[in-house]
Scaffold this active site. Structure first.
Site, short mmCIF file in Angstrom:
data_model
loop_
_atom_site.label_atom_id
_atom_site.label_comp_id
_atom_site.label_asym_id
_atom_site.label_seq_id
_atom_site.Cartn_x
_atom_site.Cartn_y
_atom_site.Cartn_z
N LYS A 36 5.13 9.10 21.98
CA LYS A 36 5.04 8.70 23.38
C LYS A 36 4.89 9.92 24.29
O LYS A 36 4.03 9.98 25.16
CB LYS A 36 6.27 7.88 23.77
CG LYS A 36 6.17 7.22 25.15
CD LYS A 36 7.50 6.63 25.58
CE LYS A 36 7.97 5.54 24.66
NZ LYS A 36 7.22 4.28 24.81
N ARG A 106 13.22 6.52 27.84
CA ARG A 106 12.58 5.83 26.72
C ARG A 106 12.60 6.69 25.47
O ARG A 106 12.56 7.92 25.53
CB ARG A 106 11.12 5.49 27.05
CG ARG A 106 10.93 4.56 28.25
CD ARG A 106 9.45 4.47 28.58
NE ARG A 106 9.17 3.68 29.76
CZ ARG A 106 8.81 2.40 29.75
NH1 ARG A 106 8.68 1.77 28.61
NH2 ARG A 106 8.56 1.75 30.87
N GLY A 115 9.59 -1.43 19.40
CA GLY A 115 10.74 -2.31 19.58
C GLY A 115 11.98 -1.93 18.80
O GLY A 115 13.01 -2.57 18.93
N MET A 117 13.69 1.06 18.87
CA MET A 117 14.65 1.93 19.55
C MET A 117 14.73 1.55 21.02
O MET A 117 14.06 0.63 21.48
CB MET A 117 14.25 3.39 19.33
CG MET A 117 14.43 3.82 17.89
SD MET A 117 13.97 5.52 17.59
CE MET A 117 12.23 5.51 17.92
N ARG A 364 -1.18 4.90 22.64
CA ARG A 364 -1.05 5.33 21.25
C ARG A 364 -2.13 4.63 20.45
O ARG A 364 -2.72 3.64 20.92
CB ARG A 364 0.33 4.97 20.69
CG ARG A 364 0.63 3.48 20.72
CD ARG A 364 2.08 3.18 20.43
NE ARG A 364 2.39 1.77 20.67
CZ ARG A 364 3.62 1.28 20.77
NH1 ARG A 364 4.66 2.08 20.64
NH2 ARG A 364 3.82 0.00 20.98
N HIS A 480 7.22 -8.92 20.68
CA HIS A 480 7.84 -8.24 19.54
C HIS A 480 7.41 -8.88 18.23
O HIS A 480 7.02 -8.19 17.27
CB HIS A 480 9.37 -8.29 19.69
CG HIS A 480 10.09 -7.68 18.53
ND1 HIS A 480 10.48 -8.41 17.43
CD2 HIS A 480 10.48 -6.40 18.30
CE1 HIS A 480 11.08 -7.61 16.57
NE2 HIS A 480 11.11 -6.39 17.07
N SER A 801 -2.54 9.39 -21.06
CA SER A 801 -2.28 8.42 -20.00
C SER A 801 -0.79 8.47 -19.70
O SER A 801 0.03 8.19 -20.58
CB SER A 801 -2.69 7.01 -20.44
OG SER A 801 -2.44 6.09 -19.40
N CYS A 868 -1.05 5.14 -15.93
CA CYS A 868 -1.11 3.68 -16.04
C CYS A 868 0.22 3.02 -15.67
O CYS A 868 0.37 1.82 -15.87
CB CYS A 868 -1.53 3.27 -17.45
SG CYS A 868 -0.37 3.80 -18.74
N TYR A 888 -8.10 9.65 -13.27
CA TYR A 888 -8.13 8.25 -12.83
C TYR A 888 -6.71 7.73 -12.68
O TYR A 888 -5.76 8.31 -13.21
CB TYR A 888 -8.92 7.38 -13.82
CG TYR A 888 -8.23 7.19 -15.15
CD1 TYR A 888 -7.29 6.18 -15.35
CD2 TYR A 888 -8.52 8.04 -16.22
CE1 TYR A 888 -6.65 6.01 -16.57
CE2 TYR A 888 -7.88 7.88 -17.44
CZ TYR A 888 -6.95 6.87 -17.61
OH TYR A 888 -6.31 6.71 -18.81
#
Length: 920
Positions: A36, A106, A115, A117, A364, A480, A801, A868, A888
């Site tokens: 913020k 704030r 929402g 804090m 934001r 919210h 693997s 894996c 991979y």
């Protein structure tokens, strides 16, 4: 030089920008002044109208909390200095009787936590300064409205008084006056609430906890504005460690040690009459990505009214047409363009219009659904705002779950009994619950639920996580419930005004109908349309296509292009032809793990039991032959589905006793039969055999490669099934790419002996079919010794693997079956571990993977390394695997699209970030 704790932003009295983070980018500044504060400073830097203020840094919060809520040395003096500077810039003072300065206080963490804090508005009001506000504005109603709001918010947020007590007093006043809306109360009505509110404060504040406000032995609402400010700042810091904030961070993998900043900012007022307003908006539609201005506003209101859903809002498209707000509305639309051009992203913003003057209170990067993220990324690429690499990084892999989760079956027939706002897409069905506790209870009982609330609050987060979907009778698309649901990917329908919710009695009546819902009654909701349906609607899983296919194609183009860095493949863990086909449909480049033990379940379980328990060699042989034929049929189906793609088949891994009946169940059965006088001699013999296979620690016992060494005929059977299926398909013109994997290797001699056994069987089958076979043989790395001795083992292995489930278990000494239900919750609470090591790769286990990869390449320069385990589908782990040099990852078929996107992002992040738009 002393550490700096505070940074100012906005203009001075002469209109000059005096922002102190001007030399930092937003990404750099957010770690200091929070998201913020960083964005307020950035808006000031680009010339947008931002009310001046100052930010107390996140690091100050961490120091304050770590010291047991004690301010670091010198910080209070520094705050006083910056407060005086702000008063000088504004030409006003807090608490002044003639022209008071009012501020908001704030929160603002480095990562958005909407929402979660605390915020305090209108700070600085007391019985004297409210008179000054009346004098300056000539608007008594506005002044008393602001004062009663301040008492409510300060008491609730800072002092822990239940806000409902003030709401009840307000509702009583409205009932006395015969009105429905707050705006229908006049100045005298609001003024009369002040002593009532102060009494509520005195009656409900814990004097031992807050001795600063005790006067004459009882709590008194504080009139000193500097005390108000200090207490509010402390409350905002304290809100970083509330249960809801901690839970939100756990859900979103936000570190606990970042802290929140505190932003002290000059108040601007949207409740000064019909030329004032407040709102929350997005530069594009956060639900579906449409390039349209999206959001809500309220005339004559403050910002909390919009997000709290107290009054039903107006769409932002109406703002430029609203009398008295036309010019401010046009200016806001211009700000939309400025923000999108500057940030090159869809932005979320908060604004207030004070008597026709537009003020920007926050911006934001906007939270969005997966559907919106895909469309916005693609559109912004097509508009020339961002590069293809940036577009791929704009979609969080976890968000794809929203698109891969169920939707209503388009062929289903159903009647809609109520309709609301389509706040968060996706569909859900479940029993009605009215509280977070009940949602949690339903989940523990294995029952899906829909959380039904008037409007959710941050304290409802646990229930929102546990429920399948959220339904509210109030609130707009930026309430919210809507914001949190979109962030979680949960379906949500808001603002269903027809619902009359009686939470204490756990019923819902529906205006205009005879529908009455009770707890547990099944309903269905469609967060894409806003429909609410009585009963269960069948759900289906959507197919890959449209914008999702485009982004995944771009991701594949990036991760498989060797010119942009090392290739990162994505395979799937699949154990049957149907899962293999699903894996291929989801874009898997092969099967990284076929767990053959899963082929022994169902009707085949009796065959493996016969092999284990039979004493007759002929029975054993017959059982193996039937198992071999059954497995061969499975392999034929899998290899066809993945034709031309690698399929790694793992030989039998689990302990043999897992295929046997539970001896304790048999023991109970015997006891009952013997009590009835039956002869159980044979069952007693069977029980003895079953008990002989029980191990004190079976996961470290007779399993994996050890089975093949103790029972070599099992390996022969499996290898013959694998290889003969491969040979037959080659004869039929297919192109199977079969590989065989040996589990649980710890010693070099294990893999040497088993590899020779496999190679001998491959040669036999090759000779029988007259087909030349090239079948690589590798092993799982799931024991620390294998990773440590990887160089020696790699001499005999074509691929590694990493089985991170067992590697984590044997590295940490954590039972993957028991840890999460016993000591792990304590470990999380005490921050011994921050993430579940079975879900996200642990750093210690990562060291073993690194050792295995490096040693493997020393022993065999051509070795292929993959993973894996469960972490193969976790985006955070995939980044680590790319950096560790793996070729991979392999994951469940349903997570393949997520892994494809995460692997591309890992490659982008590890190779200097996205290509700039000018180099597209």
């Amino acid at each position: 030089m002393a550490e700096k704790h505070i940074y100012r932003f906005g203009n001075d009295a002469n209109g000059n920008n005096v922002t102190e983070t001007a030399g930092k980018t937003v990404d750099e500044a957010k770690w200091i002044t929070g998201g913020k504060g960083a964005n307020l400073a950035e808006m000031a830097n680009i010339g947008l109208p931002v009310p001046p203020g100052f930010t107390i840094s996140c690091q100050t919060c961490v120091a304050y909390s770590s010291a047991g809520n004690v301010w670091p040395d010198g910080v209070l003096d520094e705050i006083d200095k910056y407060r005086k500077d702000l008063e000088e810039r504004m030409g006003k003072k807090l608490g002044d009787k003639g022209d008071p300065l009012l501020v908001s206080v704030r929160s603002g963490a480095p990562f958005s936590m909407p929402g979660m804090m605390d915020t305090v508005l209108n700070l600085g009001l007391n019985d004297d300064s409210v008179q000054g506000l009346i004098k300056q504005t000539n608007n008594p109603r506005f002044a008393w409205d602001s004062y009663r709001r301040f008492i409510t918010m300060f008491s609730d947020v800072v002092m822990g008084v239940d806000g409902q007590l003030f709401e009840d007093a307000l509702n009583k006043k409205k009932a006395e006056k015969g009105v429905k809306l707050d705006t229908e109360l006049d100045a005298d009505d609001l003024k009369s609430l002040i002593p009532i509110y102060k009494q509520i404060f005195s009656d409900n504040v814990d004097s031992k906890k807050y001795p600063e406000v005790v006067v004459g032995g009882k709590p008194v609402f504080p009139t000193d504005p500097y005390l108000q400010l200090r207490l509010a700042e402390q409350a905002v810091f304290g809100s970083w460690n509330t249960p809801r904030a901690i839970l939100y961070r756990q859900q979103n993998k936000i570190p606990d040690d970042l802290g929140t900043a505190v932003n002290v900012q000059v108040m601007v007022f949207g409740n000064k009459g019909n030329t004032s307003a407040t709102g929350v908006a997005f530069t594009r539609n956060p639900a579906d990505g449409t390039n349209e201005r999206y959001g809500d506003f309220l005339v004559n209101a403050q910002g909390e009214d919009v997000v709290a859903g107290i009054r039903n809002t107006q769409p932002i498209s109406e703002l430029p047409k609203t009398p008295g707000l036309e010019e401010a509305g046009k200016e806001l639309y211009h700000v939309f363009e400025i923000l999108e051009d500057h940030y090159a992203d869809m932005m979320d913003l908060e604004f207030t219009i004070e008597q026709g003057k537009l003020w920007m209170l926050q911006t934001r990067v906007g939270k969005r659904t997966a559907l919106s993220a895909l469309k916005v990324a693609i559109d912004m690429y097509n508009e020339g705002r961002i590069s293809k690499e940036t577009a791929v990084t704009r979609v969080a892999p976890e968000q794809l779950d929203q698109l891969l989760h169920p939707q209503f079956d388009p062929n289903a027939k159903y009647d809609v009994f109520a309709k609301g706002l389509n706040a968060s897409p996706g569909a859900a069905t479940g029993g009605v619950v009215f509280s977070s506790e009940d949602a949690e209870k339903f989940k523990k009982e294995g029952k899906p639920s829909i959380l039904v609330r008037w409007e959710t609050t941050p304290d409802d987060l646990k229930g929102m996580v546990d429920a399948e979907g959220i339904l509210t009778s109030h609130g707009g698309k930026t309430s919210h419930a809507a914001v949190i649901a979109r962030g979680m990917g949960a379906p949500c329908v808001c603002g269903v005004e027809a619902l009359n919710i009686d939470a204490p009695n756990r019923t819902v009546t529906v205006s205009g109908s005879d529908v009455v819902l009770h707890e547990g009654d099944v309903i269905s909701i469609d967060g894409s349309t806003g429909d609410v349906i009585l009963g269960e609607v069948p759900l289906i899983r959507p197919q890959l296509g449209g914008d999702l296919k485009t982004i995944l194609d771009w991701a594949d183009e990036i991760r498989l292009n060797p010119k942009r860095g090392r290739i990162m493949g994505v395979r799937a863990n699949a154990d049957n032809p149907a899962d293999a086909q699903l894996s291929a449909d989801n874009g898997a480049e092969g099967i990284g793990l076929d767990r053959t033990e899963h082929m022994f379940l169902g009707d085949r379980k009796q065959l493996i039991q016969n092999f284990i328990l039979a004493e007759d060699d002929d029975v054993k042989k017959e059982s193996l032959e039937k198992l071999g034929e059954a497995q061969k049929g499975d392999f034929l189906g899998m290899f066809k589905a993945m034709d031309g793609k690698t399929v790694i088949v793992r030989l039998l891994d689990p302990p043999l006793h897992e295929f046997l009946d539970n001896p304790r169940d048999l023991e109970v059965e015997i006891a009952k039969e013997e009590a009835a006088g039956k002869d159980c001699t044979k069952k007693r013999e069977l029980l003895t055999k079953l008990d002989s296979f029980q191990e004190a620690n079976p996961m470290l016992g007779l399993r994996g490669c050890r089975l093949g060494l103790v029972y070599p005929e099992l390996n022969d059977m499996q290898v013959r099934a694998i290889v003969s299926a491969t040979a037959e398909l080659i004869q039929q013109g297919y192109h199977p790419k079969t590989e065989i994997m040996i589990p649980l290797i710890a010693f070099e001699e294990e893999i040497k002996q088993i590899r020779k056994q496999i190679e001998d069987e491959i040669k036999k089958v090759s000779d029988e079919y007259g087909v030349e076979l090239d079948i690589p043989i590798g092993n799982m790395v799931e024991l620390p010794r294998c990773a440590i001795m990887s160089e020696d083992i790699a001499h005999h292995s074509d691929f590694f693997s990493f089985g991170t489930n067992d590697l984590t278990q044997t590295c940490l000494g954590f039972s993957r079956d028991d840890a999460e239900g016993t000591f792990m919750p304590v470990y999380f609470d005490r921050k011994i571990v921050k993430t579940n090591p079975f879900a996200t790769l642990d750093k210690g286990v990562a060291q073993l993977v690194d050792m295995g990869v490096r040693g493997g390449h020393k022993g065999n320069p051509n070795i292929i390394c993959g993973v894996c385990g469960e972490t193969g589908g976790d985006p955070e782990s995939i980044q680590m695997y790319y950096d560790l040099g793996l070729d991979y990852v392999s994951c469940s078929p349903y997570r393949v699209p997520i892994a494809r996107l995460a692997a591309a992002q890992a490659k982008i992040h590890s190779n200097g970030g996205p290509v700039p738009v000018e180099k597209r």
